[in-house]
Design a protein around this motif. Sequence first.
Motif: not given
Ligand SMILES: *Cc1c(COP(=O)(O)O)cnc(C)c1O
Length: 361
Positions: A53-55, A79-80, A82-83, A125, A151, A153-154, A174, A179
């Motif tokens: 996962s991105g996390t 941000s999400f 998870a950051t 991010v 980060d 992820c996007q 991610s 995504k």
């Molecule tokens: C989606 C996302 C994550 C986490 O990714 P996952 O694959 O869902 O664990 C972390 N940071 C940002 C900015 C995201 O958009």
Amino acid sequence: MIPIAKPLLDEMEIDAVSNVLRSGMIAEGAQVAKFEAAFANYIGVEHAVAVNSGTAALHAALLAHRIGAGDEVITTSFSFIATANSILFTGAKPVFADIEADTFNIDSNDILNKITSKTKALMPVHLYGHPAEMKAIMEIAEDRNLVVIEDACQAHGASYGGKKVGSFGTGGFSFYPTKNMTTSEGGMITTNDKAVADRAKMVRSHGSKQRYLHEMVGYNLRMTDISAAIGLVQLDKLNDFTSKRQKNAKVLSDGLRDIDGITIPVIRNDCEHVFHQYTIRVEKRDELATILNDSGIGTGTYYPIPIHKQPIYKELGYDDKLPECEKAAMESLSLPVHPGVSNNDLNEIIENVKNGVEKID
Ligand SMILES: *Cc1c(COP(=O)(O)O)cnc(C)c1O
């Protein structure tokens, strides 16, 4: 309904997955290695380490840089979750800097206000697919000897000064279905530092390089060959996906530019924006969202509650005042921009935003 996100999968991904299933080798193996090499090449780095996962990518990147209890990592609250959570997982403390009103990304000037003797890393991010201000961020990091974990992820394929994000510091990507490209669940760490890549691999698999010899406490963050096979097909399609997102964004901006009360997204000089989201600002955001949703247009609010205002962060004692971040949380509204959005859809979105804004005026 025009959905706010939609993964585009066809027979190519189905065939790739079937081949892996028929091979009987379905955990981490040859497909993962191939996907890592292809992704490293795409981003322009020496090493890529695939995780589930991105996390997990952010978590493993932090641990690979030996960040932990007693350390502070400066990041953004817009941000999400998870950051910031990836920082908490390591025992380190997320410290929030405010954002820039136009790009929604971390404000490098406010980073300077938040640095202490405990600061070990910066985690910008690249929100919505627009690169963070990497020149200023890398200068701060070099001056103070700080690690940079991006980060991304996007922001698959986004670039700053001609250089892809995820190649400035250590990148975390991610591949969640919403995504810019997907592996179902999945993530990737990108780096030019072999020691970081090697340590990320240990974190990924129980702290071992050699089977049944464990040098640290690791996890099981491995990607499967089933996911990697999807990722290889999607990576081949990524440039086409990205151009479609950029074309869609341009049509939306041309149609929405002159509407009073709406701020369209910016693209900074020297930046390539990959439009994970197309995010406008509008004061009566919730009213406009309801009108659009009622007319069959999906919208997204990323993010309605900044991380420092989340119940768990309040419980941890966070009491920051981040005015730009808090304002953005009330005004940002994302419209469908993904490659599945057609020209007709775009016209419908533009018309409905125009009418909606008149109604709430
Ligand atoms: C989606 C996302 C994550 C986490 O990714 P996952 O694959 O869902 O664990 C972390 N940071 C940002 C900015 C995201 O958009």
